[in-house]
Design a protein around this motif. Structure first.
Motif, PDB file in Angstrom:
ATOM      1  N   LEU A 257     -25.471  -1.137 -40.636  1.00 10.07           N
ATOM      2  CA  LEU A 257     -26.682  -0.326 -40.675  1.00 10.07           C
ATOM      3  C   LEU A 257     -27.693  -0.804 -39.635  1.00 10.07           C
ATOM      4  N   GLU A 258     -27.825  -2.111 -39.492  1.00 12.44           N
ATOM      5  CA  GLU A 258     -28.774  -2.647 -38.515  1.00 12.44           C
ATOM      6  C   GLU A 258     -28.379  -2.271 -37.090  1.00 12.44           C
ATOM      7  N   SER A 259     -27.083  -2.039 -36.874  1.00 12.08           N
ATOM      8  CA  SER A 259     -26.615  -1.656 -35.545  1.00 12.08           C
ATOM      9  C   SER A 259     -26.897  -0.198 -35.223  1.00 12.08           C
ATOM     10  N   GLY A 260     -27.333   0.569 -36.230  1.00  9.13           N
ATOM     11  CA  GLY A 260     -27.624   1.976 -36.021  1.00  9.13           C
ATOM     12  C   GLY A 260     -26.496   2.914 -36.396  1.00  9.13           C
ATOM     13  N   ARG A 261     -25.411   2.375 -36.922  1.00  4.64           N
ATOM     14  CA  ARG A 261     -24.279   3.195 -37.344  1.00  4.64           C
ATOM     15  C   ARG A 261     -24.424   3.559 -38.815  1.00  4.64           C
ATOM     16  N   GLY A 262     -24.116   4.790 -39.143  1.00  4.22           N
ATOM     17  CA  GLY A 262     -24.204   5.235 -40.522  1.00  4.22           C
ATOM     18  C   GLY A 262     -23.172   4.565 -41.403  1.00  4.22           C
ATOM     19  N   VAL A 263     -23.460   4.525 -42.704  1.00  6.83           N
ATOM     20  CA  VAL A 263     -22.585   3.881 -43.681  1.00  6.83           C
ATOM     21  C   VAL A 263     -22.411   4.806 -44.883  1.00  6.83           C
TER      22      VAL A 263
ATOM     23  N   ARG B 106     -27.591  12.795 -41.845  1.00  7.78           N
ATOM     24  CA  ARG B 106     -28.149  11.481 -42.163  1.00  7.78           C
ATOM     25  C   ARG B 106     -27.256  10.366 -41.606  1.00  7.78           C
ATOM     26  N   LEU B 107     -25.952  10.520 -41.720  1.00 11.01           N
ATOM     27  CA  LEU B 107     -25.034   9.502 -41.222  1.00 11.01           C
ATOM     28  C   LEU B 107     -25.113   9.381 -39.710  1.00 11.01           C
ATOM     29  N   ARG B 108     -25.200  10.507 -39.024  1.00 13.41           N
ATOM     30  CA  ARG B 108     -25.286  10.465 -37.562  1.00 13.41           C
ATOM     31  C   ARG B 108     -26.588   9.805 -37.095  1.00 13.41           C
ATOM     32  N   SER B 109     -27.615   9.853 -37.944  1.00 18.16           N
ATOM     33  CA  SER B 109     -28.879   9.202 -37.591  1.00 18.16           C
ATOM     34  C   SER B 109     -28.909   7.738 -38.008  1.00 18.16           C
ATOM     35  N   GLY B 110     -27.774   7.228 -38.529  1.00 18.49           N
ATOM     36  CA  GLY B 110     -27.671   5.809 -38.853  1.00 18.49           C
ATOM     37  C   GLY B 110     -28.100   5.427 -40.244  1.00 18.49           C
TER      38      GLY B 110
ATOM     39  N   ALA C  21     -19.154   4.256 -41.096  1.00 22.05           N
ATOM     40  CA  ALA C  21     -18.258   3.287 -41.721  1.00 22.05           C
ATOM     41  C   ALA C  21     -18.162   3.563 -43.213  1.00 22.05           C
ATOM     42  N   LEU C  22     -16.944   3.533 -43.749  1.00 20.46           N
ATOM     43  CA  LEU C  22     -16.703   3.787 -45.162  1.00 20.46           C
ATOM     44  C   LEU C  22     -16.424   2.460 -45.868  1.00 20.46           C
TER      45      LEU C  22
ATOM     46  N   HIS D 182     -21.609  -7.896 -48.781  1.00 19.76           N
ATOM     47  CA  HIS D 182     -22.538  -6.888 -48.278  1.00 19.76           C
ATOM     48  C   HIS D 182     -23.005  -7.145 -46.848  1.00 19.76           C
ATOM     49  N   GLU D 183     -22.769  -8.341 -46.347  1.00 19.12           N
ATOM     50  CA  GLU D 183     -23.288  -8.673 -45.015  1.00 19.12           C
ATOM     51  C   GLU D 183     -22.755  -7.748 -43.918  1.00 19.12           C
ATOM     52  N   PRO D 184     -21.428  -7.462 -43.855  1.00 21.92           N
ATOM     53  CA  PRO D 184     -20.950  -6.529 -42.821  1.00 21.92           C
ATOM     54  C   PRO D 184     -21.557  -5.140 -42.942  1.00 21.92           C
TER      55      PRO D 184
END
Length: 301
Positions: free
Chosen positions: A113-119, A185-189, A230-231, A106-108
């Motif tokens: 998410l911490e980088s601001g990229r949606g998951v 929601r994804l675009r907002s991270g 990221a998927l 789960h770390e990556p």
């Protein structure tokens, strides 16, 4: 319009689950749900028969035998455990939800998410994905998901209220508006969690799954391509009294090919990861419905 009696009974049963069952002593509740699972297995209804047909695919068997029957009984017990824990989850505190989760890889995902990229977290019907969602919320990442519309409407409302009480945003399954809101929601991270091992739409993708063609939703891959999120496939299981989960490596967007070809390739990779997880923990794959094309063809789909 009057609500059919069957729908009324279904709604009442779930209402009892979220009131009486959640307040029962846990050992008594577990014993009761194990007995209900065994009773359902012995009745050998259509859901159990389809489950065993699915398990034959997983085990590469031509027909149901003693091994499949033993495994299907374990699946029913796992499935009824899932429902017991759904009813009791509002009683679980943060310490139990986090402390009893055995998660790896789960770390990556958290770093993304911490980088601001949606998951996008793509899950099968395995283990307890409601608990996994509560774990993610308590890790500081409330997420958006979709829910299949249930009948009666009051039952659907109960499920929405339950999931929202855990910190999830729940959208009704059908309609372009749900897809658009997930993309926002994804675009907002933010994260989006989707259960994607069974297609509920008319736009599923045919993939190879345990050596035969199955149909799975295209939505997780489509969202990743459209939004840049990221998927990550996730598989789930039970480890005694604990909850097990593995967040697998990100499924990248192919560098070449048309959009539909990219969706196909990514959905196929998600199916391949699900194969690995189900092979490792077949007793925790709660699939009592049709997913393979040959089976769906019997219904004209």
């Amino acid at each position: 319009m009057n609500v059919p009696m069957r729908d009324e009974a279904m709604d009442a049963a779930y209402a009892l689950g979220w009131t009486i069952v959640r307040k029962m002593p846990e050992p008594a509740a577990r014993a009761a749900f194990t007995a209900l699972a065994d009773r359902t297995w012995h009745r050998y209804g259509s859901g159990v028969r389809q489950l065993e047909k699915n398990l034959c695919r997983v085990l590469d068997k031509k027909a149901v035998d003693d091994e499949v029957r033993v495994l299907s009984k374990k699946v029913l017990r796992s499935y009824f455990r899932y429902w017991l824990e759904v009813f009791r989850l509002p009683e679980y505190g943060r310490d139990r939800i986090l402390g009893d989760m055995r998660v790896s890889g789960h770390e990556p995902m958290l770093a993304t998410l911490e980088s601001g990229r949606g998951v996008i977290l793509a899950l099968p019907h395995m283990g307890n994905y409601e608990h996994a969602g509560a774990w993610l919320v308590h890790m500081g990442h409330p997420f958006t998901t979709v829910a299949e519309r249930l009948k009666p409407e009051s039952l659907f409302d109960r499920f929405v209220a339950f999931r929202e009480s855990l910190g999830m945003e729940v959208l009704a399954h059908r309609g372009a508006s749900a897809y658009g809101r997930m993309a926002q929601r994804l675009r907002s991270g933010r994260p989006v969690c989707l259960v994607v091992d069974r297609d509920l739409s008319a736009s599923g993708i045919d993939v190879e799954f345990f050596g035969a063609t199955a149909r799975m939703p295209a939505v997780s891959a489509a969202l990743a391509i459209q939004t840049g999120a990221a998927l990550y496939p996730v598989t789930l299981w039970y480890e005694g009294r604990y909850w097990g989960a593995r967040v697998h490596e990100e499924v990248p967007v192919p560098g070449e090919g048309a959009r539909q070809e990219k969706i196909q390739a990514m959905t196929q990779e998600v199916a391949r990861v699900f194969e690995q997880g189900i092979t490792a923990h077949p007793e925790d794959w709660h699939m009592l419905q049709k997913v393979w094309v040959d089976d769906l063809a019997e219904d004209g789909r």
